[in-house]
Design a protein around this motif. Structure first.
Motif, PDB file in Angstrom:
ATOM      1  N   HIS A  28       6.340  -1.530  -3.293  1.00 54.49           N
ATOM      2  CA  HIS A  28       6.891  -1.362  -1.945  1.00 54.49           C
ATOM      3  C   HIS A  28       7.072  -2.722  -1.258  1.00 54.49           C
ATOM      4  CE1 HIS A  28       7.138   2.945  -1.398  1.00 54.49           C
ATOM      5  NE2 HIS A  28       5.897   3.120  -1.810  1.00 54.49           N
ATOM      6  N   TYR A  86      -3.172   4.626   2.401  1.00 57.44           N
ATOM      7  CA  TYR A  86      -2.102   5.324   1.685  1.00 57.44           C
ATOM      8  C   TYR A  86      -0.757   4.752   2.126  1.00 57.44           C
ATOM      9  CZ  TYR A  86      -5.687   8.718   0.457  1.00 57.44           C
ATOM     10  OH  TYR A  86      -6.817   9.297  -0.031  1.00 57.44           O
ATOM     11  N   GLY A  87       0.155   4.594   1.175  1.00 63.30           N
ATOM     12  CA  GLY A  87       1.491   4.141   1.495  1.00 63.30           C
ATOM     13  C   GLY A  87       1.550   2.654   1.804  1.00 63.30           C
ATOM     14  N   TYR A  88       2.672   2.259   2.357  1.00 65.80           N
ATOM     15  CA  TYR A  88       2.935   0.853   2.686  1.00 65.80           C
ATOM     16  C   TYR A  88       3.504   0.800   4.085  1.00 65.80           C
ATOM     17  CZ  TYR A  88       5.094  -3.797   2.553  1.00 65.80           C
ATOM     18  OH  TYR A  88       5.455  -5.091   2.841  1.00 65.80           O
TER      19      TYR A  88
END
Length: 371
Positions: free
Chosen positions: A53, A10-12
């Motif tokens: 991102h 999840y996310g960067y």
């Protein structure tokens, strides 16, 4: 910064934990820095948001642009979208201090009373969706801020196809007008429903026709992922056998999130990964989610459950309203299948692309086939 598990789900985090996409990064940055809006299209979980991102983290973007990422996946109307845009911009500006947020609020006066600051100058968002009383007016204010910002802006709107389902009939036209008039910003319209996104940006009848550069995101090459995985296992003093990444890649059609999820599980549980361990990792993940899958099924009608199971057993299902498919899985009727399929797609449990239906969650599909 080192993190415990290099396979981010999840996310960067940073370029160190981002697999390849060198060509795509170059192409997208080239589009944006030359003043072109972009439509970034691929199935969900292929890595669109991570790519955005990653582009935003590049030096040539960080030094020259303000960047904003707004996710409108769960929005149902214009009011929801404007709320998400305001919230996303404020959250991004918070890292620059009170003066940056104050600069935003000078233009977006309709949100001013819902944002406060603590003693350290940190902004707090105290608005609910219902506080957006005049979404058209607030949207105009947001674009006025973008037009007046002291740097050029890049605004990424994730899952942009959502606007096609809003009850308001003019959202695409409204957005196209504002975008066209906003010379100080370029936009990335990211979406996972290929047919809807292609229609929005390729049809002469739609407002955004010929206004963006189209970019279709494909899976990262297998060789790149094998190199990426081996590098991180070896860096941690671990080993991963030849063929493991390939087995995961083929099973999940190269979809980035599933590769990351299984490799994350293997990295967390094994120091020496052998061929076959990936199958046990998949089983562990499915077992961890079993209760959630049961809850999802409980919320469906019997006909919807039957269709979901049928599609999972078919794998890639075609002609689901045809007599052969209906008979093979003992479904009620073609009309009930069509109705159930529409509901399941609205619930994001089924996907439909180029005549092929699949269960959206590939782990859930495995659980359904065996339940």
């Amino acid at each position: 910064m080192m993190i415990e598990n290099p396979f981010i789900t999840y996310g960067y985090e940073s370029a160190d934990y981002f697999c390849d996409r060198k060509q795509e990064t170059h192409e997208l940055i080239t589009m944006l820095t030359n003043g072109n809006h972009a439509a970034l299209i691929s199935p969900r979980r292929m890595g669109k948001t991570g790519l955005i991102h990653h582009c935003f983290a590049q030096k040539e973007i960080q030094e020259r642009y303000y960047t904003f990422l707004v996710d409108i996946y769960a929005t149902k109307n214009l009011q929801d979208m404007v709320y998400r845009m305001g919230h996303g911009i404020v959250n991004r500006l918070k890292s620059r201090g009170q003066s940056a947020v104050d600069g935003f609020l000078r233009f977006v006066t309709s949100l001013r009373t819902g944002i406060s600051f603590d003693g350290q100058g940190n902004a707090s968002w105290n608005l609910g969706i219902g506080d957006i009383k005049s979404p058209n007016f607030t949207l105009e204010e947001i674009f006025n801020y973008l037009k007046a910002a002291d740097r050029r802006c890049i605004v990424a709107i994730d899952e942009f196809q959502a606007v096609g389902g809003y009850p308001e009939q003019n959202v695409e036209e409204l957005m196209r007008t504002y975008v066209q008039d906003c010379r100080n910003a370029v936009f990335i319209f990211s979406g996972s429903q290929k047919s809807m996104m292609s229609e929005m940006f390729s049809s002469p009848a739609r407002p955004f026709y010929q206004s963006v550069s189209l970019m279709f995101l494909k899976p990262v090459a297998l060789q790149e992922y094998e190199t990426f995985a081996k590098k991180h296992f070896e860096k941690a003093g671990k080993e991963i056998a030849d063929g493991v990444v390939s087995a995961i890649y083929e099973r999940f059609d190269g979809t980035t999130w599933y590769l990351q999820k299984v490799l994350n599980q293997l990295f967390a549980t094994k120091d020496n990964v052998d061929l076959g361990d990936e199958e046990r990792a998949v089983r562990q993940i499915v077992n961890q989610n079993e209760d959630a899958y049961k809850d999802l099924l409980y919320q469906l009608t019997a006909r919807q459950r039957d269709l979901l199971v049928a599609v999972s057993r078919e794998g890639k299902a075609k002609q689901i309203t045809g007599a052969a498919f209906v008979k093979r899985y003992n479904l009620s009727s073609a009309s009930s299948v069509q109705k159930s399929a529409q509901t399941l797609m609205e619930k994001q449990l089924l996907t439909h692309h180029q005549g092929v239906y699949e269960v959206y969650d590939k782990f859930m599909a495995l659980w359904l086939r065996e339940s």
